[in-house]
Design a protein around this motif. Structure first.
Motif, PDB file in Angstrom:
ATOM      1  N   UNK A 110      47.930  29.701  32.869  1.00 57.67           N
ATOM      2  CA  UNK A 110      48.601  31.019  32.075  1.00 57.67           C
ATOM      3  C   UNK A 110      49.273  30.550  30.999  1.00 57.67           C
ATOM      4  N   UNK A 111      50.005  29.292  31.351  1.00 56.63           N
ATOM      5  CA  UNK A 111      51.068  28.930  30.107  1.00 56.63           C
ATOM      6  C   UNK A 111      50.100  28.385  28.973  1.00 56.63           C
ATOM      7  N   UNK A 112      49.085  27.908  28.962  1.00 58.87           N
ATOM      8  CA  UNK A 112      48.073  27.586  28.055  1.00 58.87           C
ATOM      9  C   UNK A 112      47.431  28.400  27.474  1.00 58.87           C
ATOM     10  N   UNK A 113      47.559  29.719  27.874  1.00 58.44           N
ATOM     11  CA  UNK A 113      46.801  30.969  27.210  1.00 58.44           C
ATOM     12  C   UNK A 113      45.343  30.563  27.185  1.00 58.44           C
ATOM     13  N   UNK A 114      44.789  30.037  27.929  1.00 56.96           N
ATOM     14  CA  UNK A 114      43.278  29.754  28.150  1.00 56.96           C
ATOM     15  C   UNK A 114      42.624  31.041  28.408  1.00 56.96           C
TER      16      UNK A 114
ATOM     17  N   UNK B 117      51.616  40.039  29.077  1.00 59.12           N
ATOM     18  CA  UNK B 117      53.003  40.075  29.075  1.00 59.12           C
ATOM     19  C   UNK B 117      53.252  38.465  28.519  1.00 59.12           C
ATOM     20  N   UNK B 118      52.407  37.567  28.971  1.00 59.84           N
ATOM     21  CA  UNK B 118      52.913  36.275  28.399  1.00 59.84           C
ATOM     22  C   UNK B 118      52.777  35.962  26.900  1.00 59.84           C
ATOM     23  N   UNK B 119      51.639  36.595  26.393  1.00 60.67           N
ATOM     24  CA  UNK B 119      51.345  36.312  24.957  1.00 60.67           C
ATOM     25  C   UNK B 119      52.391  37.326  24.145  1.00 60.67           C
TER      26      UNK B 119
ATOM     27  N   UNK C  58      55.132  35.865  21.164  1.00 59.90           N
ATOM     28  CA  UNK C  58      55.083  36.580  20.101  1.00 59.90           C
ATOM     29  C   UNK C  58      56.446  36.514  19.493  1.00 59.90           C
ATOM     30  N   UNK C  59      57.382  36.710  20.522  1.00 61.54           N
ATOM     31  CA  UNK C  59      58.530  37.158  20.206  1.00 61.54           C
ATOM     32  C   UNK C  59      59.441  35.717  19.937  1.00 61.54           C
TER      33      UNK C  59
END
Length: 415
Positions: free
Chosen positions: A85-89, A292-294, A298-299
């Motif tokens: 999830x942290x990679x945004x893959x 949520x993670x993305x 963005x913030x």
């Protein structure tokens, strides 16, 4: 390692699901490899209790000496899903990698069990056309290159469900499977995939019988629902104010999002082996987590940091899809994503409505967003006249190129 001239094994550890394929593989292994002992291995990665009920009895009835069921649910979510999830893959812009991200944790557990029971070969029931054969065997090669790997679908002469059912019937081995199976499904805590049936023609829309995890967006509640998620250094800590384990948090999100029809996709993807396939995927909780993670990224992340994370995500989507989890490349990319996640602390509120999960609220002590800088009103932090110099420098290369082109045209006209 690949099979060589060795034609017998003492003990084989089989990745076992209890379905038709692996039920037939057990007697086939014993007949093909000098009555070798077969130990069945079943990984609980959150596919549901209904798939695990009676699985040990099924395996032994098929000829296995034992069936080991490993509870990998928490490990799967904590050590595989959350780092990914942290990679945004996201593979090819849509697929949240539900099947491929489960293979490394299963393969790793298989190798550990194989060593414990003294197996000299590993076996899987993946077909010769799919991605999973590569994913499993790439993991086996990285973790236990000394163990032989048996892939029956690349060896036996059976080609259909009818062949497998006849094979079991001839040996009086019970199996609940039938010829009427329409879809091929793969489920775990993150998602469920669907292939086959009407989906084999990409012109056919999926019927409602395809979907098993989420309600139809059209039938979802008319009132939206919100979910709050709290992160600390990129790690999910609370959902709706509750401190839950990684797996329990995902279960909670799955239930909430599925009720609103969130997480359905219908795609044609490029398989690793070169062909295209059409599949439908349901990833309700994962869709919420990714949004949520993305939203938090963005913030918090500046333009160049976010651009780099997006690059890592694109590259890592292929790494995990192709089964290269246990490689130096994967380790480096995961480390890069984890480093960027150090600043990702904050709260996100997601709105669920008619199949869509959107960020409704966001806050973070590390936010780079400032009302003082973003306001259209008067402020003391930004002089708009400064933009002129910035733009002149930013467009300098375009200006020089245009001047050179004009000079060249003038010379041509003069001649």
């Amino acid at each position: 390692m690949a099979l060589s001239s060795k034609t017998s094994f003492k003990k084989v550890l089989l990745a076992y699901s209890g379905g038709l394929d692996t039920s037939a593989i057990i007697p086939w292994l014993k007949e093909t490899y000098d009555n070798c002992e077969v130990v069945a291995f079943c990984a609980d990665v959150g596919q549901g209790d209904e798939e695990l009920i009676g699985i040990k009895d099924k395996a032994i009835a098929s000829g296995a000496s034992d069936c080991i069921v490993a509870d990998l649910k928490e490990e799967f979510v904590k050590d595989y899903i959350f780092p990914i999830l942290k990679t945004g893959a996201v593979y090819e812009g849509q697929y949240l990698l539900g099947t491929s991200m489960a293979r490394p944790v299963i393969a790793k557990a298989m190798v550990e069990v194989a060593k414990q029971v003294g197996a000299d070969a590993l076996c899987h029931g993946c077909t010769g056309k799919g991605n999973d054969q590569v994913r499993f065997e790439a993991c086996f090669a990285a973790l236990a290159p000394n163990l032989a790997v048996i892939a029956p679908w690349r060896e036996w002469d059976m080609v259909s469900r009818e062949d497998l059912l006849n094979y079991l019937d001839q040996r009086n081995i019970p199996c609940s499977a039938s010829l009427t199976k329409i879809y091929s499904r793969d489920a775990n805590a993150w998602h469920i995939s669907h292939e086959g049936g009407e989906l084999e023609d990409p012109w056919n829309p999926p019927s409602e019988q395809v979907w098993t995890m989420t309600v139809s967006p059209e039938q979802a509640p008319d009132a939206p629902e919100t979910i709050s998620l709290s992160f600390e250094k990129g790690e999910l800590t609370h959902v709706d104010g509750q401190a839950l384990s990684p797996y329990q948090a995902l279960v909670y999100l799955n239930n909430k999002a599925a009720a609103h029809g969130v997480g359905r996709i219908d795609i044609v993807e490029n398989r690793l082996v070169g062909m295209k396939s059409r599949g439908c995927y349901e990833t309700p909780g994962g869709t919420v987590l990714m949004a949520a993670y993305k939203g938090l990224e963005a913030l918090i992340l500046d333009k160049e940091a976010l651009k780099f994370r997006e690059y890592v995500g694109l590259e890592f989507s292929h790494v995990i899809y192709d089964g290269r989890w246990f490689t130096s490349l994967a380790k480096a990319q995961l480390s890069a994503a984890a480093s960027l996640a150090e600043k990702l602390t904050g709260d996100i509120v997601i709105k669920l409505y008619k199949g869509v999960a959107t960020v409704a609220q966001r806050r973070s002590p590390n936010s780079l967003y400032s009302e003082d800088f973003a306001t259209f009103g008067a402020d003391d932090v930004y002089d708009q006249k400064h933009a002129e110099g910035f733009i002149r420098l930013f467009t300098l290369s375009s200006r020089i190129e245009a001047m050179q082109l004009k000079a060249t045209q003038s010379e041509a006209e003069a001649s």
